[in-house]
Scaffold this motif. Structure first.
Motif, PDB file in Angstrom:
ATOM      1  N   THR A 139       0.794  -1.253   0.000  1.00  0.00           N
ATOM      2  CA  THR A 139       0.000   0.000   0.000  1.00  0.00           C
ATOM      3  C   THR A 139       0.819   1.294   0.000  1.00  0.00           C
ATOM      4  O   THR A 139       0.320   2.337   0.405  1.00  0.00           O
ATOM      5  CB  THR A 139      -1.023   0.067   1.178  1.00  0.00           C
ATOM      6  OG1 THR A 139      -0.333   0.335   2.404  1.00  0.00           O
ATOM      7  CG2 THR A 139      -1.824  -1.213   1.319  1.00  0.00           C
ATOM      8  N   ILE A 140       2.071   1.230  -0.422  1.00  0.00           N
ATOM      9  CA  ILE A 140       2.848   2.474  -0.541  1.00  0.00           C
ATOM     10  C   ILE A 140       3.171   2.691  -2.030  1.00  0.00           C
ATOM     11  O   ILE A 140       3.227   1.723  -2.796  1.00  0.00           O
ATOM     12  CB  ILE A 140       4.158   2.443   0.286  1.00  0.00           C
ATOM     13  CG1 ILE A 140       5.050   1.262  -0.126  1.00  0.00           C
ATOM     14  CG2 ILE A 140       3.842   2.383   1.780  1.00  0.00           C
ATOM     15  CD1 ILE A 140       6.438   1.304   0.491  1.00  0.00           C
ATOM     16  N   PRO A 141       3.363   3.953  -2.447  1.00  0.00           N
ATOM     17  CA  PRO A 141       3.711   4.195  -3.853  1.00  0.00           C
ATOM     18  C   PRO A 141       5.123   3.695  -4.155  1.00  0.00           C
ATOM     19  O   PRO A 141       6.067   4.012  -3.420  1.00  0.00           O
ATOM     20  CB  PRO A 141       3.623   5.713  -3.993  1.00  0.00           C
ATOM     21  CG  PRO A 141       3.742   6.260  -2.612  1.00  0.00           C
ATOM     22  CD  PRO A 141       3.254   5.206  -1.667  1.00  0.00           C
ATOM     23  N   PRO A 167       3.208   7.996 -13.463  1.00  0.00           N
ATOM     24  CA  PRO A 167       2.432   7.078 -12.618  1.00  0.00           C
ATOM     25  C   PRO A 167       3.346   6.334 -11.650  1.00  0.00           C
ATOM     26  O   PRO A 167       4.558   6.303 -11.824  1.00  0.00           O
ATOM     27  CB  PRO A 167       1.834   6.103 -13.625  1.00  0.00           C
ATOM     28  CG  PRO A 167       2.821   6.082 -14.746  1.00  0.00           C
ATOM     29  CD  PRO A 167       3.387   7.471 -14.831  1.00  0.00           C
ATOM     30  N   VAL A 168       2.761   5.752 -10.601  1.00  0.00           N
ATOM     31  CA  VAL A 168       3.509   4.903  -9.675  1.00  0.00           C
ATOM     32  C   VAL A 168       2.861   3.509  -9.663  1.00  0.00           C
ATOM     33  O   VAL A 168       1.897   3.266 -10.388  1.00  0.00           O
ATOM     34  CB  VAL A 168       3.538   5.489  -8.248  1.00  0.00           C
ATOM     35  CG1 VAL A 168       4.354   6.763  -8.196  1.00  0.00           C
ATOM     36  CG2 VAL A 168       2.130   5.723  -7.724  1.00  0.00           C
ATOM     37  N   PHE A 169       3.403   2.627  -8.861  1.00  0.00           N
ATOM     38  CA  PHE A 169       2.888   1.258  -8.740  1.00  0.00           C
ATOM     39  C   PHE A 169       2.664   0.970  -7.264  1.00  0.00           C
ATOM     40  O   PHE A 169       3.150   1.699  -6.401  1.00  0.00           O
ATOM     41  CB  PHE A 169       3.893   0.273  -9.342  1.00  0.00           C
ATOM     42  CG  PHE A 169       4.334   0.682 -10.720  1.00  0.00           C
ATOM     43  CD1 PHE A 169       3.558   0.392 -11.832  1.00  0.00           C
ATOM     44  CD2 PHE A 169       5.507   1.421 -10.910  1.00  0.00           C
ATOM     45  CE1 PHE A 169       3.939   0.809 -13.105  1.00  0.00           C
ATOM     46  CE2 PHE A 169       5.899   1.842 -12.164  1.00  0.00           C
ATOM     47  CZ  PHE A 169       5.117   1.533 -13.270  1.00  0.00           C
ATOM     48  N   THR A 170       1.958  -0.107  -6.980  1.00  0.00           N
ATOM     49  CA  THR A 170       1.781  -0.461  -5.575  1.00  0.00           C
ATOM     50  C   THR A 170       1.508  -1.955  -5.423  1.00  0.00           C
ATOM     51  O   THR A 170       1.153  -2.622  -6.400  1.00  0.00           O
ATOM     52  CB  THR A 170       0.641   0.369  -4.935  1.00  0.00           C
ATOM     53  OG1 THR A 170       0.794   0.358  -3.511  1.00  0.00           O
ATOM     54  CG2 THR A 170      -0.733  -0.181  -5.272  1.00  0.00           C
ATOM     55  N   ALA A 242       8.657   5.338  -3.933  1.00  0.00           N
ATOM     56  CA  ALA A 242       8.683   6.510  -4.810  1.00  0.00           C
ATOM     57  C   ALA A 242       8.787   7.778  -3.979  1.00  0.00           C
ATOM     58  O   ALA A 242       8.329   7.816  -2.838  1.00  0.00           O
ATOM     59  CB  ALA A 242       7.413   6.546  -5.658  1.00  0.00           C
ATOM     60  N   GLY A 243       9.395   8.794  -4.552  1.00  0.00           N
ATOM     61  CA  GLY A 243       9.400  10.106  -3.901  1.00  0.00           C
ATOM     62  C   GLY A 243      10.750  10.491  -3.339  1.00  0.00           C
ATOM     63  O   GLY A 243      11.706   9.722  -3.352  1.00  0.00           O
ATOM     64  N   LYS A 244      10.779  11.721  -2.829  1.00  0.00           N
ATOM     65  CA  LYS A 244      12.041  12.331  -2.427  1.00  0.00           C
ATOM     66  C   LYS A 244      12.353  12.134  -0.951  1.00  0.00           C
ATOM     67  O   LYS A 244      11.450  11.896  -0.153  1.00  0.00           O
ATOM     68  CB  LYS A 244      11.955  13.839  -2.685  1.00  0.00           C
ATOM     69  CG  LYS A 244      11.866  14.169  -4.159  1.00  0.00           C
ATOM     70  CD  LYS A 244      11.942  15.665  -4.362  1.00  0.00           C
ATOM     71  CE  LYS A 244      12.353  15.936  -5.792  1.00  0.00           C
ATOM     72  NZ  LYS A 244      11.544  16.903  -6.485  1.00  0.00           N
ATOM     73  N   ALA A 245      13.622  12.299  -0.627  1.00  0.00           N
ATOM     74  CA  ALA A 245      14.055  12.355   0.776  1.00  0.00           C
ATOM     75  C   ALA A 245      13.528  13.652   1.376  1.00  0.00           C
ATOM     76  O   ALA A 245      13.488  14.680   0.701  1.00  0.00           O
ATOM     77  CB  ALA A 245      15.577  12.329   0.840  1.00  0.00           C
ATOM     78  N   ARG A 246      13.102  13.598   2.630  1.00  0.00           N
ATOM     79  CA  ARG A 246      12.527  14.780   3.283  1.00  0.00           C
ATOM     80  C   ARG A 246      13.174  15.025   4.637  1.00  0.00           C
ATOM     81  O   ARG A 246      13.626  14.103   5.283  1.00  0.00           O
ATOM     82  CB  ARG A 246      11.021  14.570   3.533  1.00  0.00           C
ATOM     83  CG  ARG A 246      10.219  14.063   2.351  1.00  0.00           C
ATOM     84  CD  ARG A 246       9.957  15.160   1.353  1.00  0.00           C
ATOM     85  NE  ARG A 246       9.108  16.200   1.903  1.00  0.00           N
ATOM     86  CZ  ARG A 246       7.766  16.241   1.768  1.00  0.00           C
ATOM     87  NH1 ARG A 246       7.157  15.279   1.123  1.00  0.00           N
ATOM     88  NH2 ARG A 246       7.074  17.240   2.272  1.00  0.00           N
ATOM     89  N   PRO A 439      10.919   0.829   4.233  1.00  0.00           N
ATOM     90  CA  PRO A 439      10.868   1.667   3.023  1.00  0.00           C
ATOM     91  C   PRO A 439      11.360   3.103   3.287  1.00  0.00           C
ATOM     92  O   PRO A 439      11.973   3.705   2.424  1.00  0.00           O
ATOM     93  CB  PRO A 439       9.388   1.644   2.650  1.00  0.00           C
ATOM     94  CG  PRO A 439       8.896   0.331   3.167  1.00  0.00           C
ATOM     95  CD  PRO A 439       9.657   0.086   4.445  1.00  0.00           C
ATOM     96  N   TYR A 440      11.074   3.629   4.468  1.00  0.00           N
ATOM     97  CA  TYR A 440      11.574   4.954   4.832  1.00  0.00           C
ATOM     98  C   TYR A 440      12.335   4.851   6.140  1.00  0.00           C
ATOM     99  O   TYR A 440      11.752   4.487   7.164  1.00  0.00           O
ATOM    100  CB  TYR A 440      10.426   5.963   4.953  1.00  0.00           C
ATOM    101  CG  TYR A 440       9.688   6.111   3.640  1.00  0.00           C
ATOM    102  CD1 TYR A 440      10.171   6.948   2.645  1.00  0.00           C
ATOM    103  CD2 TYR A 440       8.545   5.355   3.390  1.00  0.00           C
ATOM    104  CE1 TYR A 440       9.531   7.049   1.421  1.00  0.00           C
ATOM    105  CE2 TYR A 440       7.895   5.450   2.164  1.00  0.00           C
ATOM    106  CZ  TYR A 440       8.390   6.291   1.183  1.00  0.00           C
ATOM    107  OH  TYR A 440       7.761   6.384  -0.025  1.00  0.00           O
ATOM    108  N   GLU A 441      13.630   5.152   6.091  1.00  0.00           N
ATOM    109  CA  GLU A 441      14.497   5.063   7.265  1.00  0.00           C
ATOM    110  C   GLU A 441      14.775   6.469   7.789  1.00  0.00           C
ATOM    111  O   GLU A 441      14.697   7.432   7.032  1.00  0.00           O
ATOM    112  CB  GLU A 441      15.820   4.395   6.882  1.00  0.00           C
ATOM    113  CG  GLU A 441      15.639   3.009   6.267  1.00  0.00           C
ATOM    114  CD  GLU A 441      16.918   2.434   5.662  1.00  0.00           C
ATOM    115  OE1 GLU A 441      17.260   1.288   5.970  1.00  0.00           O
ATOM    116  OE2 GLU A 441      17.563   3.141   4.873  1.00  0.00           O
ATOM    117  N   VAL A 442      15.142   6.570   9.066  1.00  0.00           N
ATOM    118  CA  VAL A 442      15.361   7.878   9.703  1.00  0.00           C
ATOM    119  C   VAL A 442      16.803   7.993  10.198  1.00  0.00           C
ATOM    120  O   VAL A 442      17.327   7.055  10.815  1.00  0.00           O
ATOM    121  CB  VAL A 442      14.415   8.072  10.907  1.00  0.00           C
ATOM    122  CG1 VAL A 442      14.557   9.488  11.473  1.00  0.00           C
ATOM    123  CG2 VAL A 442      12.970   7.798  10.526  1.00  0.00           C
TER     124      VAL A 442
END
Ligand code: MN
Ligand code: MN
Length: 461
Positions: A139-141, A167-170, A242-246, A439-442
């Protein structure tokens, strides 16, 4: 300076420190947003190296050119690993100062026969790469990055899902209303590896055709990328978040992004390496692939890639002999940089709080990693650690030490033990991470800043 649990690197920063820290971490986030695969990392690293005056070692060899003190060369290995050398004043036999890190990250790789249709929808079958909690990938892009190698020798580069108009996928997950059976399962079994398939289309090409939705996707692939169903066989396509580092937090003190293990150490090592002026001992920056699956393959640390590159450099410098190279390797010192587990108060029970890494407490040193009774670890020499301590103190670098969780909580390894095979001094170090392999690390921006300072001080020592 070694920081204990009551201290924090942020408190000691001057206005200028904060300015430098911001410039560094902004460029780091740009790097992460741009480089989602090992190949994309190598391309960017080579481009940055060239801007800093590095020359392709292959051209030096071909043109029979001589290397001398001060020369800077790089070697791209199959587009997935890269070694940089900055030749020092001292003979190779005295040893080199080596920075090493890996540039591959956990993800979903497409299988060789990935495309299928079911329930009127088209899917791409995947096989996960590295250690992941599979439930985190639904469920993430997701974006698709990689290459398709064609039989005519050409390489089609693919990147879909990063630009706003793409477009993205999931991977879908079952709705909570029908999940009573799934919710009873152990978390490791709640989402199965074979079910991590990307949803990629739902328009049929024509009525009455077999697999019309799949046929439509094949037509799009042909029109847009000139690839057909058979070309997946010789492709390396990676589904990544998908997407940028924030920036993360009200105070913007942290980075949230895919792929920080281990691009946070790779990028900081590279920045330190490229910005180092003259070196006494030859400097090496070694950025390798395949660590997440055991450092295997021709582009992983267990291949002879580094030894071969060093032989070429020493030969071009007129310094090669088997014995000279063995001495060069044995007398080297290395910072094997990889991420550490940061103390997570929400999961405090898996840590020894006296031997944990904390955000904002600087670059992390691990005497050993491994599992159970230190199995599979490098276990650095006390004498080498003392030497590193004095380098860090002289360079005013904030650092801390940690273990990977409490005893018997789990474990892991790095590339350190492989380089130690040559008999050189190696220690594990790096940046602390929360949600490692998610998927997203800190990470903490202060720790990124201190890591870069540590690498710079080490290269000049
Ligand atoms: Mn790692
Ligand atoms: Mn890892």
């Amino acid at each position: 300076m070694r920081l204990d649990n009551s201290e924090n690197a942020w408190l000691g920063y001057s206005k200028n420190d904060r300015k430098e820290l911001k410039e560094l971490t902004d460029s780091y986030m740009e790097f992460l947003s741009k480089c989602k695969t090992e190949r994309e990392c190598v391309r960017e690293i080579v481009s940055l190296a060239k801007k800093s005056g590095y020359k392709d070692l292959r051209n030096i060899i071909e043109d029979n050119k001589r290397l001398k003190h001060g020369d800077k060369v790089y070697l791209d290995i199959m587009g997935k690993a890269v070694v940089l050398f900055h030749l020092g004043n001292e003979p190779f036999e005295n040893g080199m100062n080596i920075l090493g890190a890996h540039i591959d990250s956990p993800r979903l790789d497409l299988k060789q026969n990935p495309l299928y249709e079911d329930g009127g929808m088209a899917y791409l079958n995947t096989h996960y790469y590295g250690g992941i909690k599979k439930y985190q990938y639904v469920t993430i892009p997701l974006a698709l990055h990689g290459v398709v190698a064609k039989t005519d020798g050409s390489l089609v580069e693919i990147s879909i899902g990063e630009a706003d108009d793409e477009p993205v996928f999931t991977v879908t997950d079952i709705l909570i209303h029908l999940a009573s059976e799934q919710m009873e399962k152990k978390v490791g079994k709640a989402v199965e590896g074979e079910d991590l398939d990307l949803l990629v289309g739902s328009i049929p090409i024509k009525a009455k055709e077999k697999d019309p939705v799949k046929q439509n996707i094949l037509k799009i692939l042909k029109d847009k990328y000139m690839i057909d169903d058979n070309d997946f066989v010789s492709a390396e396509l990676e589904a990544v978040p998908a997407g940028k580092a924030r920036s993360l937090g009200f105070d913007e003190s942290m980075v949230l992004s895919y792929g920080q293990d281990d691009r946070v150490c790779a990028y900081t090592s590279l920045v330190a390496f490229l910005s180092t002026p003259e070196v006494e001992r030859t400097g090496v920056c070694l950025l390798v692939d395949k660590e997440e699956i055991g450092s295997v393959g021709a582009t992983g640390m267990r291949s002879r890639l580094f030894e071969n590159a060093l032989a070429e450099v020493m030969n071009a410098a007129g310094a090669y002999s088997d014995l000279a190279m063995r001495r060069a390797l044995q007398n080297s010192k290395m910072l094997s940089s990889d991420v550490s587990a940061s103390f997570d108060p929400l999961y405090a029970s898996v840590f020894d709080k006296y031997n944990s890494a904390y955000f904002g407490h600087g670059v992390v040193f691990n005497k050993y990693t491994g599992s159970r009774g230190k199995s599979g670890s490098n276990d650095a020499n006390a004498e080498f650690i003392a030497e590193i301590r004095s380098i860090l103190d002289a360079g005013n670098v904030k650092y801390q030490t940690c273990e990977l969780g409490k005893v018997d909580a789990g474990g892991g390894g790095t590339i350190a033990y492989i380089m130690a095979l040559y008999g050189m001094d190696v220690i594990d170090c790096g940046v602390a991470v929360l949600s490692m392999h998610a998927p997203y690390e800190v990470t903490s921006k202060a720790d990124i800043y201190e890591a870069t300072k540590a690498y710079r001080a080490f290269l000049l020592a």
